[in-house]
Structure formats: structure tokens, C-alpha cells
Design a protein around this motif. Structure first.
Motif, PDB file in Angstrom:
ATOM      1  N   TYR A   1     -36.661  13.370 -31.718  1.00 20.85           N
ATOM      2  CA  TYR A   1     -37.944  13.364 -31.021  1.00 20.85           C
ATOM      3  C   TYR A   1     -38.265  11.940 -30.571  1.00 20.85           C
ATOM      4  O   TYR A   1     -38.413  11.046 -31.400  1.00 20.85           O
TER       5      TYR A   1
ATOM      6  N   ASP B   1     -45.405  20.172 -35.566  1.00 14.18           N
ATOM      7  CA  ASP B   1     -45.501  21.370 -34.739  1.00 14.18           C
ATOM      8  C   ASP B   1     -44.205  21.609 -33.956  1.00 14.18           C
ATOM      9  O   ASP B   1     -43.682  22.712 -33.924  1.00 14.18           O
ATOM     10  N   GLN B   2     -43.665  20.561 -33.345  1.00 18.76           N
ATOM     11  CA  GLN B   2     -42.440  20.696 -32.549  1.00 18.76           C
ATOM     12  C   GLN B   2     -41.228  21.019 -33.405  1.00 18.76           C
ATOM     13  O   GLN B   2     -40.342  21.750 -32.986  1.00 18.76           O
ATOM     14  N   SER B   3     -41.175  20.458 -34.605  1.00 14.99           N
ATOM     15  CA  SER B   3     -39.965  20.613 -35.406  1.00 14.99           C
ATOM     16  C   SER B   3     -39.886  21.932 -36.144  1.00 14.99           C
ATOM     17  O   SER B   3     -38.792  22.451 -36.352  1.00 14.99           O
TER      18      SER B   3
END
Length: 193
Positions: free
Chosen positions: A56, A148-150
């Protein structure tokens, strides 16, 4: 109690394979082992490991590399915790820094693809012991989005059509998911009319 035992023992009495849905019809009598389909911690660990490592970028200043999480059961909260090693590196840093990242989450069943997914994520902790405090503060601004993304909607287990055949024939579907000391148990509920 009798209706529940009947529901979970009916497929066995009819000779219908259920792959664990009614493995122990008496389990409903013990609060430590609710009736339903069991999913072990090892099964979930293998499923989530397939989605890592992940990278990220943070505003072109640095990259965060997340390693495969180690899952922990939190039965008292009916949640799981993902503990991940994370590395920070990039133009804003003079070397690679090791850290750790912990996220708690609940579970939900997605009927469209028969999967158990992570949801209701909560950042528990993000630490980089060797980073300057101001850099850690900057990373912490992005930590909720990183959580949230992971892990948002990450698949932890997938039921097969065979797993659900007998359940479907009884007019039932997967319902509440309970986190136990040994893994998960997916309960059954009646399908809406």
C-alpha cells in the motif's frame, strides 16, 4: 431444544451427507459447542494467507508491505483479530522499518458466493518502534483506510454447493456465526417465505 435437535439430526436420519452441519446433534445442549457447521482456525488461516503479501503506497512518500496475517479467535467478543507484520520503506525513510498492525473484525455470510467474509473492521494497533514519532503519526492517519483496504470483505472460508445441499432441502440457510475457542460455528436459520 427438541426442534433444534430434530433439525440437526434429520439429515443424518435420512442418510443425507451434510459435511459437518449436524456432526453432533447433542452439541446444542452444551454452550461451549453450538450446533452448526464448524470452520477451523487453520482453514481460515489458509484462506486469508492467499491474499498476502500486499503493498500500500502512502502519498508517494512510502510503501507499506503487509505480510500474511496471523488470525486469533476472540470468542468473548464474537470477533477475530488479524495480527500482521508490516514493513515501511520509501523516499521519506532512510531505511526499512519493521512494525506490526492488528485489526479486529466481525464475520458475515455472503449468500451470492457462499463465503464467510470479514466486516466491521476496527483498528486495534499499529506500531513502528524504530520510526520517528511524526512519521508514525502520519502513518496512523492512514491506518483506518489501510485496515479497510487490507481486510475488508476478505474471504475466510467458502462453503461448497455440496455443503449446502441438505440444508437447502430442509428449507434452511446459514445464519449466525459464532466464534468459539476452536474456530467458528455457522448456525442454521429457516429461509424466509
Amino acid at each position: 431444544m427438541r426442534r433444534r435437535n430434530l433439525i440437526f439430526s434429520l439429515p443424518l436420519a435420512l442418510g443425507v451427507p451434510t459435511l459437518g452441519w449436524a456432526a453432533d446433534a447433542e452439541a446444542g445442549d452444551r454452550p461451549d459447542k453450538p450446533p452448526g457447521y464448524p470452520v477451523s482456525l487453520d482453514q481460515m488461516q489458509q484462506a486469508v494467507a492467499q491474499r498476502f503479501p500486499r503493498r500500500y503506497p502512502v502519498q508517494g512518500l512510502l510503501d507499506l508491505d503487509l505480510k500474511a496475517p496471523r488470525l486469533r479467535l476472540l470468542p468473548e467478543q464474537n470477533r477475530l483479530r488479524a495480527q500482521m507484520a508490516v514493513e515501511a520503506a520509501g523516499p521519506a525513510l532512510n531505511r526499512r522499518h519493521q512494525g506490526s498492525f492488528d485489526v479486529d473484525f466481525g464475520l458475515r455470510y455472503e449468500a451470492s458466493d457462499r463465503t464467510l467474509r470479514a466486516h466491521q473492521l476496527r483498528l486495534a494497533r499499529l506500531e513502528f518502534p524504530t520510526l520517528q514519532p511524526r512519521v508514525t503519526e502520519m502513518i496512523n492517519l492512514y491506518a483506518p483506510a489501510l485496515a479497510d483496504q487490507s481486510l475488508r470483505e476478505v474471504v475466510l472460508h467458502e462453503l461448497t454447493a455440496k455443503d449446502l445441499a441438505a440444508v437447502d432441502a430442509m428449507g434452511m440457510q446459514p445464519g449466525p456465526i459464532t466464534v468459539t475457542n476452536n474456530g467458528l460455528v455457522i448456525g442454521l436459520v429457516l429461509k424466509p417465505l
